[in-house]
Design a protein around this motif. Sequence first.
Motif, short mmCIF file in Angstrom:
data_model
loop_
_atom_site.label_atom_id
_atom_site.label_comp_id
_atom_site.label_asym_id
_atom_site.label_seq_id
_atom_site.Cartn_x
_atom_site.Cartn_y
_atom_site.Cartn_z
N ASP A 18 9.02 -0.75 -0.72
CA ASP A 18 7.77 -0.70 -0.67
C ASP A 18 7.19 -0.71 -2.14
O ASP A 18 6.23 -1.50 -2.33
N LYS B 246 2.10 6.47 -7.18
CA LYS B 246 1.28 7.55 -7.89
C LYS B 246 1.33 8.75 -7.45
O LYS B 246 0.73 9.68 -8.18
N ASN B 247 2.14 8.99 -6.34
CA ASN B 247 2.36 10.40 -5.80
C ASN B 247 3.35 11.07 -6.53
O ASN B 247 4.55 11.21 -6.66
N GLN C 8 11.28 3.09 0.81
CA GLN C 8 10.38 3.42 -0.19
C GLN C 8 10.58 2.42 -1.37
O GLN C 8 9.88 1.89 -2.03
N LEU D 273 -4.08 1.57 -10.59
CA LEU D 273 -4.18 2.76 -9.85
C LEU D 273 -5.14 3.27 -10.98
O LEU D 273 -4.98 4.52 -11.09
N GLU E 84 1.00 -1.12 -0.04
CA GLU E 84 -0.05 0.08 -0.06
C GLU E 84 0.92 1.36 -0.09
O GLU E 84 0.70 2.21 -0.73
N ALA E 85 1.87 1.28 0.78
CA ALA E 85 2.88 2.49 0.80
C ALA E 85 3.50 2.53 -0.53
O ALA E 85 3.68 3.55 -1.25
N THR F 45 -5.98 7.25 -10.57
CA THR F 45 -5.07 8.14 -10.61
C THR F 45 -4.91 8.80 -11.98
O THR F 45 -4.44 7.94 -12.91
N ALA G 202 2.35 1.63 -3.57
CA ALA G 202 1.40 1.99 -4.35
C ALA G 202 1.19 3.58 -4.32
O ALA G 202 1.27 4.51 -5.34
N ASN G 203 1.34 4.10 -3.20
CA ASN G 203 1.42 5.61 -3.05
C ASN G 203 2.59 6.29 -3.48
O ASN G 203 2.37 7.29 -4.04
N VAL G 204 3.80 5.55 -3.46
CA VAL G 204 4.94 6.32 -3.87
C VAL G 204 4.70 6.21 -5.65
O VAL G 204 5.07 7.10 -6.23
#
Length: 158
Positions: free
Chosen positions: A147, A54-55, A144, A70, A47-48, A73, A50-52
Amino acid sequence: MRLWTLTGAAIIAAGSATAGPVAPTDVAFGEYGSVSESLTGVPGDPEAGANVVKNKGIGNCIACHQVSALSDTPFQGEIGPPLDGVADRWSEAEIRGIVANAKKTYDGTMMPSYYKVEGYIRPGDAYTGKAAEEPLDPLLTAQQIEDVVAFLMTLSEE
Protein backbone atom coordinates in the motif's frame (compact mmCIF):
# COMPACT_ATOMS: atom_id res chain seq x y z
CA MET A 1 -5.67 -29.64 -25.37
CA ARG A 2 -6.79 -26.02 -25.13
CA LEU A 3 -9.21 -26.84 -22.26
CA TRP A 4 -6.41 -28.55 -20.30
CA THR A 5 -4.12 -25.54 -20.83
CA LEU A 6 -6.78 -23.15 -19.54
CA THR A 7 -7.65 -25.42 -16.61
CA GLY A 8 -3.96 -25.91 -15.76
CA ALA A 9 -3.35 -22.16 -15.88
CA ALA A 10 -6.35 -21.56 -13.60
CA ILE A 11 -5.07 -24.13 -11.09
CA ILE A 12 -1.60 -22.58 -11.09
CA ALA A 13 -3.04 -19.08 -10.69
CA ALA A 14 -5.28 -20.22 -7.84
CA GLY A 15 -2.35 -21.91 -6.12
CA SER A 16 -0.20 -18.78 -6.30
CA ALA A 17 -3.09 -16.60 -5.10
CA THR A 18 -3.45 -18.69 -1.95
CA ALA A 19 0.29 -18.88 -1.30
CA GLY A 20 0.09 -15.85 0.99
CA PRO A 21 2.55 -13.03 1.50
CA VAL A 22 6.31 -13.43 1.27
CA ALA A 23 7.73 -13.87 4.76
CA PRO A 24 10.17 -11.15 5.88
CA THR A 25 13.04 -13.66 5.93
CA ASP A 26 12.22 -14.79 2.36
CA VAL A 27 12.24 -11.39 0.63
CA ALA A 28 14.53 -11.46 -2.42
CA PHE A 29 16.56 -8.24 -2.39
CA GLY A 30 18.49 -7.29 -5.51
CA GLU A 31 22.12 -6.16 -5.52
CA TYR A 32 21.23 -2.60 -4.50
CA GLY A 33 18.28 -3.46 -2.28
CA SER A 34 15.46 -3.48 -4.81
CA VAL A 35 12.58 -5.96 -4.46
CA SER A 36 11.08 -6.64 -7.86
CA GLU A 37 8.35 -9.06 -6.80
CA SER A 38 5.27 -7.95 -4.89
CA LEU A 39 5.27 -9.15 -1.29
CA THR A 40 1.60 -10.15 -1.57
CA GLY A 41 0.70 -10.59 -5.22
CA VAL A 42 -2.12 -8.14 -4.53
CA PRO A 43 -1.97 -4.56 -5.83
CA GLY A 44 -1.42 -1.93 -3.19
CA ASP A 45 -4.10 0.61 -2.28
CA PRO A 46 -2.71 4.17 -2.53
CA GLU A 47 -5.29 5.55 -0.06
CA ALA A 48 -4.42 2.90 2.53
CA GLY A 49 -0.75 3.63 1.85
CA ALA A 50 -1.25 7.34 2.49
CA ASN A 51 -2.83 6.43 5.82
CA VAL A 52 0.19 4.31 6.78
CA VAL A 53 2.57 7.13 5.79
CA LYS A 54 0.81 9.79 7.86
CA ASN A 55 -0.43 7.71 10.80
CA LYS A 56 1.84 8.09 13.82
CA GLY A 57 0.64 4.72 15.14
CA ILE A 58 1.51 2.74 12.00
CA GLY A 59 4.26 3.87 9.59
CA ASN A 60 4.82 7.42 10.80
CA CYS A 61 6.88 8.20 7.68
CA ILE A 62 6.05 11.90 8.01
CA ALA A 63 8.01 12.05 11.25
CA CYS A 64 11.12 12.14 9.04
CA HIS A 65 9.84 12.96 5.52
CA GLN A 66 7.87 15.85 4.10
CA VAL A 67 5.03 14.95 1.71
CA SER A 68 3.21 17.87 0.08
CA ALA A 69 0.31 15.59 -0.93
CA LEU A 70 -0.37 15.15 2.80
CA SER A 71 -0.34 18.87 3.62
CA ASP A 72 -3.27 18.34 6.01
CA THR A 73 -0.96 16.26 8.25
CA PRO A 74 0.97 18.48 10.68
CA PHE A 75 4.52 18.18 12.01
CA GLN A 76 6.25 16.74 8.97
CA GLY A 77 9.93 15.98 9.41
CA GLU A 78 13.15 17.10 7.79
CA ILE A 79 15.47 14.21 8.69
CA GLY A 80 14.81 12.19 5.53
CA PRO A 81 14.50 13.58 2.01
CA PRO A 82 11.14 15.02 0.92
CA LEU A 83 9.06 12.34 -0.79
CA ASP A 84 7.63 14.68 -3.43
CA GLY A 85 8.61 13.26 -6.83
CA VAL A 86 9.81 9.96 -5.34
CA ALA A 87 8.18 8.04 -8.22
CA ASP A 88 10.41 9.97 -10.64
CA ARG A 89 13.60 9.15 -8.73
CA TRP A 90 13.15 5.43 -8.02
CA SER A 91 11.42 2.49 -9.66
CA GLU A 92 8.63 0.57 -7.94
CA ALA A 93 11.09 -2.24 -7.11
CA GLU A 94 13.55 0.23 -5.57
CA ILE A 95 10.82 1.90 -3.51
CA ARG A 96 9.56 -1.50 -2.30
CA GLY A 97 13.09 -2.43 -1.22
CA ILE A 98 13.68 0.88 0.56
CA VAL A 99 10.39 0.63 2.47
CA ALA A 100 10.95 -3.03 3.35
CA ASN A 101 14.54 -2.57 4.54
CA ALA A 102 16.31 0.68 3.59
CA LYS A 103 19.58 -0.62 5.05
CA LYS A 104 19.92 -2.91 2.03
CA THR A 105 20.13 0.22 -0.16
CA TYR A 106 21.61 2.79 2.23
CA ASP A 107 24.00 1.28 4.73
CA GLY A 108 23.84 3.20 8.00
CA THR A 109 20.51 4.91 7.30
CA MET A 110 18.36 5.90 10.26
CA MET A 111 15.22 4.73 8.43
CA PRO A 112 13.56 1.78 10.17
CA SER A 113 13.49 -1.62 8.49
CA TYR A 114 9.72 -1.96 8.18
CA TYR A 115 9.72 -5.60 7.04
CA LYS A 116 12.47 -7.19 9.10
CA VAL A 117 12.12 -9.65 11.98
CA GLU A 118 15.65 -10.65 12.97
CA GLY A 119 19.26 -9.52 12.99
CA TYR A 120 18.76 -6.50 15.23
CA ILE A 121 21.42 -5.06 17.53
CA ARG A 122 19.88 -5.48 20.97
CA PRO A 123 21.59 -3.08 23.42
CA GLY A 124 19.02 -3.91 26.11
CA ASP A 125 20.53 -7.38 26.45
CA ALA A 126 23.85 -5.95 27.62
CA TYR A 127 22.35 -3.45 30.07
CA THR A 128 19.03 -4.76 31.33
CA GLY A 129 18.65 -8.23 29.86
CA LYS A 130 15.10 -7.24 28.91
CA ALA A 131 15.34 -6.87 25.14
CA ALA A 132 12.58 -8.67 23.26
CA GLU A 133 13.47 -12.07 21.84
CA GLU A 134 13.69 -12.53 18.09
CA PRO A 135 12.02 -13.06 15.77
CA LEU A 136 10.02 -9.87 16.25
CA ASP A 137 6.92 -8.91 14.30
CA PRO A 138 7.66 -6.64 11.32
CA LEU A 139 6.68 -3.00 11.79
CA LEU A 140 4.40 -3.20 8.73
CA THR A 141 2.60 -6.13 7.13
CA ALA A 142 3.38 -7.19 3.58
CA GLN A 143 0.13 -5.58 2.40
CA GLN A 144 0.92 -2.33 4.20
CA ILE A 145 4.29 -2.28 2.41
CA GLU A 146 2.49 -2.74 -0.93
CA ASP A 147 0.00 0.00 0.00
CA VAL A 148 2.82 2.43 0.85
CA VAL A 149 4.57 1.58 -2.43
CA ALA A 150 1.32 2.22 -4.33
CA PHE A 151 0.94 5.61 -2.61
CA LEU A 152 4.56 6.60 -3.20
CA MET A 153 4.22 5.67 -6.89
CA THR A 154 1.56 8.42 -7.15
CA LEU A 155 4.09 11.07 -6.03
CA SER A 156 5.58 12.23 -9.31
CA GLU A 157 6.44 15.72 -10.49
CA GLU A 158 4.69 15.18 -13.84
